[in-house]
Write an enzyme that holds these catalytic residues in place. Structure first.
Site, PDB file in Angstrom:
ATOM      1  CE1 TYR A   1      -3.271  -2.934   0.598  1.00  0.00           C
ATOM      2  CE2 TYR A   1      -2.045  -3.370   2.611  1.00  0.00           C
ATOM      3  CZ  TYR A   1      -2.990  -3.754   1.676  1.00  0.00           C
ATOM      4  OH  TYR A   1      -3.626  -4.961   1.812  1.00  0.00           O
TER       5      TYR A   1
ATOM      6  CE  LYS B   1      -3.245 -11.320   8.865  1.00  0.00           C
ATOM      7  NZ  LYS B   1      -2.246 -10.622   8.056  1.00  0.00           N
TER       8      LYS B   1
ATOM      9  CE1 TYR C   1      -7.804  -6.311   3.146  1.00  0.00           C
ATOM     10  CE2 TYR C   1      -6.999  -7.877   4.768  1.00  0.00           C
ATOM     11  CZ  TYR C   1      -6.841  -7.199   3.580  1.00  0.00           C
ATOM     12  OH  TYR C   1      -5.723  -7.419   2.814  1.00  0.00           O
TER      13      TYR C   1
ATOM     14  CG  ASP D   1     -10.868 -14.278   7.230  1.00  0.00           C
ATOM     15  OD1 ASP D   1      -9.849 -14.794   7.753  1.00  0.00           O
ATOM     16  OD2 ASP D   1     -10.811 -13.329   6.433  1.00  0.00           O
TER      17      ASP D   1
END
Length: 426
Positions: free
Chosen positions: A18, A276, A146, A247
Site C-alpha cells: 500500500y 498468518k 476485510y 475467516d
C-alpha cells in the site's frame, strides 16, 4: 559483516504494501530479529509491536522453529502435492482436526491467507452447484470487514470504506450487512440481529454463504463485537440454508484469548480459514477446513473433484514448521500469557483516552487499539516511533499493537509510552 542496505534501489524499484513508488514512504532496514526485537542496520533495536502483521506469536528466531526448518530442509523443502503425500502435511492436518471447532475435518492446505479465502468461497460455490442450486452464487459479508487482496476476497471486503473501491466495477457484486452493532463489552440487544435476518430472508435463495471475521474485525477497523452475534448468525444460516465461513486468518491460535475466536460463541462454521500465524510467522502457509457434508457434496458434483490446486500446496517445509509452532504453543501456558498481555495493554493504553486526539482505546487478548479522531500521518508517526525504539505500523485512524506472546511488561510499557509520547508532542 552485514551487507549495507541499498535504500536507493529499494526506493526506485521495489513496491512495499500500500505504498507509492513515486512518493514512497520511508523504509527502515532490518538486518536481524530475535525475540521481540528488530535490529536495524545501524545496530539499534526496536520493540516489535506488530508481530509482523499478527504472525510471529513466539517472537523471532525461535530455536525450536529454526531447528524444525533445518531438519526438514535437509529432507526436502518442497514436493508437488498432486499424487504425493508426506508426513508434515499429515501431522499438521491431524493437529488442525483436533484443535479446530467440531466437525471441521477436511483440510485444504494452501500458501497464503487470501488464497485460503478464495478456496473457501470456491468450496461454497461448488457445493451449491453440486446440490443443483447454482443460483446460490453470491456472498453475504459484513460492512467494515476485510478478507484479503485477491479478487474474490476483495469482493467481500467493505465496498465503501475498504481499500478496494478502485476495483468496484471489476468485482462480483456481493450482499453486505451492517456490521454487528453491539460491542464485546456491551449488553446484548434483542434487535441486534434484525439486519442480518432481514438480509438472509430476502437473499437466501441466491446466497451461498455468509463470510465474517469472528469477534474481531481486523483491518476494517479493529472492531470487537459481541460473541452472541456469532451464536445467532450460526442459527440464522442454518434456518435459511446458507453456509457460514469464519475467516480466522488473523484471530486463530490464541490472539483473542481463545485458541480460535469462534470459541467465544461455542460455534462451528461450515468452512474455516487459517493463515498468518500458522507457522509462527516463519513463512507463508494457510489452510481452509470444512465438513464432511461440504466435502462430500463437492466431490459428488459435476466436476467430481474440488477445482483448485496451488503449486506450493502442502509445502513440506511450511507444514513441518507449522507442526512445530502449534506444538510449541500448546506446550506453553499461552492462555496465561495472553491474559497477562491483555491486562498490561489495558493498564498501559487506557490512560491515553484522556488525550483529546484519541477517540477510543480498546483491548482484547493480545490486541491493543488506540483509535484517533483524525487519520495519522504514517511517515511522521513511524519516524517518532523508531526514534522511541519501537516498531508500530498504524493505518488510517488506528494505532494498534499486537506484540508476540513472549513480550514482557517492559516491552508493552515501551510500546505504550511511544504512543503516548507521539500524541503528547504532536
Amino acid at each position: 559483516m552485514t551487507q549495507k542496505i541499498d535504500y536507493q534501489f529499494d526506493q526506485d524499484h521495489i513496491w512495499h504494501p500500500y505504498t507509492s513508488l513515486t512518493e514512497p514512504l520511508p523504509v527502515y532496514g532490518v538486518v536481524a530479529a530475535k525475540g521481540c526485537y528488530l535490529q536495524l542496520e545501524d545496530g539499534s533495536e526496536l520493540v516489535d509491536g506488530m508481530s509482523s502483521w499478527w504472525s510471529t506469536l513466539h517472537g523471532y528466531n525461535h530455536p525450536v522453529l529454526n531447528d524444525s526448518m533445518k531438519a526438514q530442509i535437509d529432507k526436502m523443502a518442497h514436493v508437488m502435492f498432486g499424487g504425493i503425500t508426506h508426513n508434515p502435511a499429515i501431522e499438521l492436518s491431524k493437529r488442525l482436526v483436533k484443535l479446530t471447532p467440531e466437525g471441521l475435518d477436511k483440510i485444504f492446505i494452501s500458501d497464503s491467507g487470501s488464497v485460503a479465502v478464495e478456496v473457501s468461497m470456491k468450496m461454497a460455490l461448488q457445493y451449491w452447484h453440486s446440490q443443483g442450486k447454482a443460483e446460490k452464487s453470491k456472498f453475504l459479508a459484513l460492512e467494515k470487514g476485510y478478507h484479503g487482496d485477491t479478487f474474490a476476497a476483495m469482493s467481500v471486503c467493505d465496498p465503501i470504506t475498504g481499500m478496494h473501491t478502485l476495483f468496484a466495477n471489476n468485482l462480483q457484486k456481493q450482499i453486505f450487512v451492517e456490521r454487528p452493532s453491539v460491542k464485546i463489552n456491551q449488553t446484548w440487544q434483542a434487535n441486534a440481529m434484525t439486519a442480518l435476518e432481514n438480509t438472509l430472508k430476502n437473499h437466501h435463495h441466491e446466497a451461498a454463504a455468509l463470510i465474517l471475521e469472528p469477534v474481531v474485525q481486523g483491518t476494517g477497523g479493529m472492531y470487537f463485537y459481541h460473541p452472541e452475534y456469532l451464536v445467532q448468525a450460526r442459527a440464522l444460516c442454518d434456518k435459511y440454508d446458507v453456509l457460514l465461513i469464519a475467516d480466522e486468518i488473523a484471530t486463530g491460535f490464541g490472539r483473542t484469548g481463545k485458541l480460535f475466536a469462534c470459541e467465544w460463541a461455542g460455534i462451528s462454521p461450515d468452512i474455516l480459514c487459517l493463515g498468518k500465524t500458522l507457522t509462527g510467522g516463519m513463512m507463508s502457509l494457510a489452510a481452509t477446513l470444512t465438513t464432511e457434508k461440504i466435502a462430500t457434496g463437492i466431490c459428488n458434483g459435476e466436476a467430481g473433484v474440488f477445482m483448485h490446486g496451488p503449486t506450493f500446496m502442502g509445502n513440506p517445509l511450511a507444514c513441518a514448521t507449522a507442526v512445530a509452532s502449534i506444538d510449541l504453543l500448546l506446550a506453553s501456558d499461552w492462555q496465561k500469557k495472553v491474559a497477562q498481555l491483555e491486562k498490561w495493554l489495558t493498564k498501559c493504553l487506557l490512560p491515553l483516552k484522556t488525550n483529546p486526539k484519541i477517540a477510543d482505546v480498546r483491548c482484547l487478548g493480545a490486541i491493543g487499539v488506540v483509535e484517533t479522531h483524525e487519520p495519522v500521518n504514517v511517515a511522521q508517526i513511524q519516524k517518532v516511533f523508531v526514534e522511541q525504539g519501537v516498531w508500530i505500523r498504524p493505518f488510517g485512524k488506528l494505532v494498534y499493537i499486537m506484540p508476540p506472546y513472549i513480550a514482557g511488561l517492559a516491552e508493552v510499557e515501551k510500546l505504550a509510552h511511544a504512543i503516548e509520547y507521539y500524541f503528547e508532542q504532536s
